[in-house]
Design a protein around this motif. Structure first.
Motif, PDB file in Angstrom:
ATOM      1  N   GLY A   1       0.789  -1.222   0.000  1.00 15.04           N
ATOM      2  CA  GLY A   1       0.000   0.000   0.000  1.00 15.04           C
ATOM      3  C   GLY A   1       0.821   1.272   0.000  1.00 15.04           C
ATOM      4  O   GLY A   1       0.276   2.360  -0.229  1.00 15.04           O
ATOM      5  N   ASP A   2       2.132   1.167   0.254  1.00 19.15           N
ATOM      6  CA  ASP A   2       2.990   2.356   0.218  1.00 19.15           C
ATOM      7  C   ASP A   2       3.043   2.928  -1.202  1.00 19.15           C
ATOM      8  O   ASP A   2       3.025   2.183  -2.188  1.00 19.15           O
ATOM      9  N   VAL A   3       3.129   4.268  -1.285  1.00 20.33           N
ATOM     10  CA  VAL A   3       3.317   4.911  -2.588  1.00 20.33           C
ATOM     11  C   VAL A   3       4.810   4.897  -2.896  1.00 20.33           C
ATOM     12  O   VAL A   3       5.602   5.578  -2.251  1.00 20.33           O
ATOM     13  N   LEU A   4       5.196   4.113  -3.885  1.00 16.46           N
ATOM     14  CA  LEU A   4       6.608   3.972  -4.235  1.00 16.46           C
ATOM     15  C   LEU A   4       7.085   5.102  -5.139  1.00 16.46           C
ATOM     16  O   LEU A   4       8.246   5.509  -5.070  1.00 16.46           O
ATOM     17  N   ALA A   5       6.215   5.565  -5.999  1.00 14.59           N
ATOM     18  CA  ALA A   5       6.599   6.605  -6.955  1.00 14.59           C
ATOM     19  C   ALA A   5       5.355   7.287  -7.497  1.00 14.59           C
ATOM     20  O   ALA A   5       4.234   6.760  -7.377  1.00 14.59           O
ATOM     21  N   ILE A   6       5.559   8.469  -8.073  1.00 16.96           N
ATOM     22  CA  ILE A   6       4.480   9.173  -8.762  1.00 16.96           C
ATOM     23  C   ILE A   6       4.978   9.527 -10.154  1.00 16.96           C
ATOM     24  O   ILE A   6       6.068  10.091 -10.317  1.00 16.96           O
ATOM     25  N   VAL A   7       4.182   9.183 -11.139  1.00 18.58           N
ATOM     26  CA  VAL A   7       4.528   9.449 -12.538  1.00 18.58           C
ATOM     27  C   VAL A   7       3.563  10.488 -13.100  1.00 18.58           C
ATOM     28  O   VAL A   7       2.333  10.339 -12.983  1.00 18.58           O
ATOM     29  N   GLU A   8       4.112  11.530 -13.699  1.00 15.64           N
ATOM     30  CA  GLU A   8       3.294  12.516 -14.407  1.00 15.64           C
ATOM     31  C   GLU A   8       3.099  11.994 -15.821  1.00 15.64           C
ATOM     32  O   GLU A   8       4.036  11.942 -16.621  1.00 15.64           O
ATOM     33  N   THR A   9       1.856  11.609 -16.098  1.00 13.23           N
ATOM     34  CA  THR A   9       1.593  10.939 -17.376  1.00 13.23           C
ATOM     35  C   THR A   9       1.172  11.884 -18.485  1.00 13.23           C
ATOM     36  O   THR A   9       1.197  11.518 -19.656  1.00 13.23           O
ATOM     37  N   ALA A  10       0.761  13.113 -18.121  1.00 12.11           N
ATOM     38  CA  ALA A  10       0.409  14.105 -19.144  1.00 12.11           C
ATOM     39  C   ALA A  10       0.777  15.480 -18.611  1.00 12.11           C
ATOM     40  O   ALA A  10       0.186  15.934 -17.632  1.00 12.11           O
ATOM     41  N   PRO A  11       1.762  16.145 -19.182  1.00 15.64           N
ATOM     42  CA  PRO A  11       2.180  17.454 -18.681  1.00 15.64           C
ATOM     43  C   PRO A  11       1.087  18.499 -18.843  1.00 15.64           C
ATOM     44  O   PRO A  11       0.219  18.386 -19.709  1.00 15.64           O
ATOM     45  N   ALA A  12       1.120  19.522 -17.965  1.00 14.10           N
ATOM     46  CA  ALA A  12       0.099  20.570 -17.997  1.00 14.10           C
ATOM     47  C   ALA A  12       0.244  21.427 -19.260  1.00 14.10           C
ATOM     48  O   ALA A  12       1.349  21.758 -19.676  1.00 14.10           O
ATOM     49  N   HIS A  13      -0.879  21.783 -19.874  1.00 14.92           N
ATOM     50  CA  HIS A  13      -0.898  22.667 -21.043  1.00 14.92           C
ATOM     51  C   HIS A  13      -1.967  23.724 -20.797  1.00 14.92           C
ATOM     52  O   HIS A  13      -3.165  23.409 -20.810  1.00 14.92           O
ATOM     53  N   GLY A  14      -1.558  24.947 -20.585  1.00 12.75           N
ATOM     54  CA  GLY A  14      -2.522  26.016 -20.343  1.00 12.75           C
ATOM     55  C   GLY A  14      -3.339  25.762 -19.112  1.00 12.75           C
ATOM     56  O   GLY A  14      -2.805  25.660 -18.000  1.00 12.75           O
ATOM     57  N   ASN A  15      -4.658  25.610 -19.281  1.00 14.75           N
ATOM     58  CA  ASN A  15      -5.548  25.379 -18.143  1.00 14.75           C
ATOM     59  C   ASN A  15      -5.778  23.899 -17.852  1.00 14.75           C
ATOM     60  O   ASN A  15      -6.584  23.558 -16.996  1.00 14.75           O
ATOM     61  N   VAL A  16      -5.097  23.054 -18.585  1.00 20.99           N
ATOM     62  CA  VAL A  16      -5.268  21.607 -18.386  1.00 20.99           C
ATOM     63  C   VAL A  16      -4.272  21.115 -17.342  1.00 20.99           C
ATOM     64  O   VAL A  16      -3.059  21.256 -17.506  1.00 20.99           O
TER      65      VAL A  16
END
Length: 217
Positions: free
Chosen positions: A69-84
Protein backbone atom coordinates in the motif's frame (compact mmCIF):
# COMPACT_ATOMS: atom_id res chain seq x y z
CA UNK A 1 57.86 -60.70 13.34
CA UNK A 2 57.38 -57.29 14.92
CA UNK A 3 56.99 -55.66 11.53
CA UNK A 4 54.42 -58.28 10.58
CA UNK A 5 52.38 -57.56 13.70
CA UNK A 6 52.52 -53.83 13.05
CA UNK A 7 51.41 -54.42 9.46
CA UNK A 8 48.47 -56.55 10.63
CA UNK A 9 47.45 -53.87 13.13
CA UNK A 10 47.58 -51.15 10.48
CA UNK A 11 45.55 -53.35 8.11
CA UNK A 12 42.97 -53.99 10.80
CA UNK A 13 42.66 -50.26 11.54
CA UNK A 14 42.21 -49.52 7.85
CA UNK A 15 39.58 -52.22 7.45
CA UNK A 16 37.68 -51.12 10.55
CA UNK A 17 37.87 -47.47 9.51
CA UNK A 18 36.71 -48.32 6.02
CA UNK A 19 33.88 -50.40 7.40
CA UNK A 20 32.75 -47.60 9.70
CA UNK A 21 32.99 -45.10 6.85
CA UNK A 22 31.05 -47.37 4.54
CA UNK A 23 28.38 -47.97 7.16
CA UNK A 24 28.05 -44.22 7.78
CA UNK A 25 27.75 -43.57 4.03
CA UNK A 26 25.11 -46.28 3.69
CA UNK A 27 23.11 -44.85 6.59
CA UNK A 28 23.28 -41.37 5.06
CA UNK A 29 22.06 -42.39 1.61
CA UNK A 30 19.38 -44.68 3.05
CA UNK A 31 18.01 -41.98 5.36
CA UNK A 32 18.49 -38.81 3.30
CA UNK A 33 18.18 -37.51 -0.23
CA UNK A 34 21.05 -35.07 -0.66
CA UNK A 35 21.92 -32.47 -3.26
CA UNK A 36 24.35 -29.59 -3.66
CA UNK A 37 22.26 -28.22 -6.53
CA UNK A 38 20.23 -25.82 -4.39
CA UNK A 39 19.84 -22.07 -3.89
CA UNK A 40 18.12 -19.58 -1.62
CA UNK A 41 15.29 -17.90 -3.52
CA UNK A 42 12.40 -15.50 -3.07
CA UNK A 43 9.34 -14.49 -5.04
CA UNK A 44 10.71 -11.76 -7.30
CA UNK A 45 8.37 -8.98 -8.35
CA UNK A 46 8.95 -6.40 -11.08
CA UNK A 47 7.17 -3.10 -10.42
CA UNK A 48 6.73 -0.35 -12.99
CA UNK A 49 4.38 2.27 -14.37
CA UNK A 50 1.21 1.40 -16.26
CA UNK A 51 1.58 4.50 -18.43
CA UNK A 52 4.48 6.45 -19.95
CA UNK A 53 5.50 9.71 -18.36
CA UNK A 54 7.95 11.49 -16.07
CA UNK A 55 9.01 10.14 -12.69
CA UNK A 56 8.30 13.20 -10.55
CA UNK A 57 8.57 11.49 -7.16
CA UNK A 58 11.08 8.76 -6.31
CA UNK A 59 12.78 8.47 -2.94
CA UNK A 60 13.87 4.84 -2.85
CA UNK A 61 17.18 3.00 -3.33
CA UNK A 62 18.39 -0.60 -3.29
CA UNK A 63 17.99 -2.16 0.15
CA UNK A 64 14.99 0.00 1.15
CA UNK A 65 11.99 -1.90 2.51
CA UNK A 66 8.35 -0.99 1.95
CA UNK A 67 4.93 -2.19 3.01
CA UNK A 68 1.88 -3.15 1.00
CA UNK A 69 0.00 0.00 0.00
CA UNK A 70 2.99 2.36 0.22
CA UNK A 71 3.32 4.91 -2.59
CA UNK A 72 6.61 3.97 -4.23
CA UNK A 73 6.60 6.60 -6.95
CA UNK A 74 4.48 9.17 -8.76
CA UNK A 75 4.53 9.45 -12.54
CA UNK A 76 3.29 12.52 -14.41
CA UNK A 77 1.59 10.94 -17.38
CA UNK A 78 0.41 14.11 -19.14
CA UNK A 79 2.18 17.45 -18.68
CA UNK A 80 0.10 20.57 -18.00
CA UNK A 81 -0.90 22.67 -21.04
CA UNK A 82 -2.52 26.02 -20.34
CA UNK A 83 -5.55 25.38 -18.14
CA UNK A 84 -5.27 21.61 -18.39
CA UNK A 85 -3.92 20.06 -15.17
CA UNK A 86 -1.25 17.40 -15.36
CA UNK A 87 -2.37 13.82 -14.89
CA UNK A 88 -0.42 11.80 -12.34
CA UNK A 89 -0.34 8.14 -11.43
CA UNK A 90 0.79 6.63 -8.16
CA UNK A 91 2.76 3.40 -8.22
CA UNK A 92 1.49 1.46 -5.21
CA UNK A 93 3.38 -1.40 -3.52
CA UNK A 94 1.33 -4.58 -4.14
CA UNK A 95 2.92 -6.38 -1.19
CA UNK A 96 5.58 -6.09 1.50
CA UNK A 97 9.07 -6.19 0.06
CA UNK A 98 12.62 -4.93 -0.21
CA UNK A 99 14.14 -3.37 -3.31
CA UNK A 100 16.94 -5.61 -4.53
CA UNK A 101 17.58 -3.86 -7.84
CA UNK A 102 16.66 -0.49 -9.34
CA UNK A 103 18.04 2.01 -11.84
CA UNK A 104 15.25 4.55 -11.38
CA UNK A 105 16.15 8.24 -11.04
CA UNK A 106 13.81 11.10 -10.20
CA UNK A 107 12.68 13.18 -13.23
CA UNK A 108 13.56 10.46 -15.72
CA UNK A 109 11.16 9.48 -18.48
CA UNK A 110 9.59 6.08 -17.97
CA UNK A 111 7.87 3.79 -20.45
CA UNK A 112 4.68 1.86 -19.83
CA UNK A 113 5.22 -1.65 -18.55
CA UNK A 114 8.98 -1.22 -18.07
CA UNK A 115 10.23 -2.26 -14.62
CA UNK A 116 11.45 0.48 -12.29
CA UNK A 117 12.52 -1.95 -9.60
CA UNK A 118 12.80 -5.60 -8.63
CA UNK A 119 11.71 -6.55 -5.14
CA UNK A 120 11.27 -9.56 -2.91
CA UNK A 121 10.11 -10.18 0.64
CA UNK A 122 13.33 -11.01 2.51
CA UNK A 123 11.23 -12.41 5.36
CA UNK A 124 9.74 -15.13 3.15
CA UNK A 125 12.77 -16.66 1.45
CA UNK A 126 12.99 -20.38 0.73
CA UNK A 127 15.41 -22.87 -0.79
CA UNK A 128 14.90 -24.60 -4.13
CA UNK A 129 16.62 -28.00 -4.23
CA UNK A 130 16.93 -29.70 -7.63
CA UNK A 131 16.37 -33.40 -6.97
CA UNK A 132 17.28 -36.20 -9.39
CA UNK A 133 14.27 -37.92 -10.91
CA UNK A 134 15.42 -41.29 -9.56
CA UNK A 135 15.09 -39.99 -5.98
CA UNK A 136 11.78 -38.19 -6.43
CA UNK A 137 9.49 -41.00 -5.27
CA UNK A 138 10.87 -40.64 -1.73
CA UNK A 139 10.19 -36.90 -1.57
CA UNK A 140 6.86 -36.05 0.08
CA UNK A 141 5.22 -32.79 1.09
CA UNK A 142 6.09 -32.19 4.76
CA UNK A 143 9.34 -34.17 4.78
CA UNK A 144 11.90 -32.61 7.11
CA UNK A 145 15.06 -31.11 5.66
CA UNK A 146 18.40 -29.91 7.00
CA UNK A 147 20.40 -27.36 5.08
CA UNK A 148 23.73 -25.60 5.08
CA UNK A 149 24.37 -22.39 3.17
CA UNK A 150 27.83 -21.73 1.75
CA UNK A 151 27.84 -18.13 2.99
CA UNK A 152 27.43 -19.29 6.61
CA UNK A 153 29.67 -22.34 7.19
CA UNK A 154 28.96 -24.21 10.40
CA UNK A 155 25.34 -23.05 10.65
CA UNK A 156 22.64 -25.68 10.18
CA UNK A 157 19.20 -24.59 8.99
CA UNK A 158 16.05 -26.68 9.14
CA UNK A 159 12.93 -26.73 7.02
CA UNK A 160 10.34 -28.90 5.33
CA UNK A 161 9.26 -29.78 1.82
CA UNK A 162 6.51 -27.36 0.82
CA UNK A 163 6.13 -27.97 -2.91
CA UNK A 164 7.32 -30.45 -5.54
CA UNK A 165 7.70 -29.18 -9.09
CA UNK A 166 5.35 -30.39 -11.81
CA UNK A 167 8.05 -30.48 -14.47
CA UNK A 168 11.79 -31.00 -14.81
CA UNK A 169 14.13 -28.04 -15.10
CA UNK A 170 14.87 -28.90 -18.72
CA UNK A 171 11.17 -28.79 -19.64
CA UNK A 172 11.14 -25.07 -18.83
CA UNK A 173 14.28 -24.33 -20.82
CA UNK A 174 14.00 -21.62 -23.48
CA UNK A 175 16.30 -23.72 -25.68
CA UNK A 176 15.13 -27.34 -25.32
CA UNK A 177 17.62 -29.93 -26.48
CA UNK A 178 17.01 -31.62 -29.83
CA UNK A 179 18.16 -34.93 -31.21
CA UNK A 180 19.00 -33.95 -34.80
CA UNK A 181 21.97 -36.33 -34.99
CA UNK A 182 19.89 -39.41 -34.31
CA UNK A 183 22.06 -40.48 -31.39
CA UNK A 184 20.71 -40.48 -27.86
CA UNK A 185 22.33 -40.15 -24.46
CA UNK A 186 20.06 -40.39 -21.45
CA UNK A 187 20.56 -37.55 -18.98
CA UNK A 188 19.22 -37.75 -15.43
CA UNK A 189 16.62 -35.02 -15.07
CA UNK A 190 16.17 -32.83 -12.02
CA UNK A 191 12.93 -31.58 -10.50
CA UNK A 192 12.76 -28.42 -8.36
CA UNK A 193 11.61 -28.97 -4.78
CA UNK A 194 10.70 -25.98 -2.62
CA UNK A 195 11.97 -26.09 0.97
CA UNK A 196 10.32 -23.73 3.46
CA UNK A 197 12.79 -22.57 6.12
CA UNK A 198 11.83 -22.82 9.79
CA UNK A 199 13.97 -19.77 10.64
CA UNK A 200 17.03 -17.86 9.47
CA UNK A 201 19.23 -18.66 12.51
CA UNK A 202 19.87 -14.94 12.85
CA UNK A 203 21.62 -14.80 9.45
CA UNK A 204 20.98 -12.27 6.68
CA UNK A 205 19.81 -14.47 3.84
CA UNK A 206 19.48 -13.11 0.31
CA UNK A 207 18.32 -14.70 -2.97
CA UNK A 208 20.93 -16.61 -4.95
CA UNK A 209 23.06 -18.05 -2.13
CA UNK A 210 24.23 -21.63 -2.71
CA UNK A 211 22.97 -24.32 -0.35
CA UNK A 212 23.38 -28.03 0.39
CA UNK A 213 20.17 -29.87 1.21
CA UNK A 214 19.40 -33.19 2.90
CA UNK A 215 15.76 -34.30 2.83
CA UNK A 216 14.62 -37.11 5.13
CA UNK A 217 13.09 -40.04 3.26
Amino acid sequence: MKKKIIGLVVLAVVLVGGGIGGFYYYMQISKYISTEDAKVQGELRAIGSMAPGKLIEWNYKEGDAFKKGDVLAIVETAPAHGNVAATTQEIIAPDNGTIIQTNAVKDQTVAAGVSLLMSTNLGELYVTANIEETELTDVKIGNKATLTIDAFPGTVFTGRVEKIGLGTNSSFSLMPTSNASGSFTKVVQRVPVKIALNDYQGKRLIPGLNAVVKIER
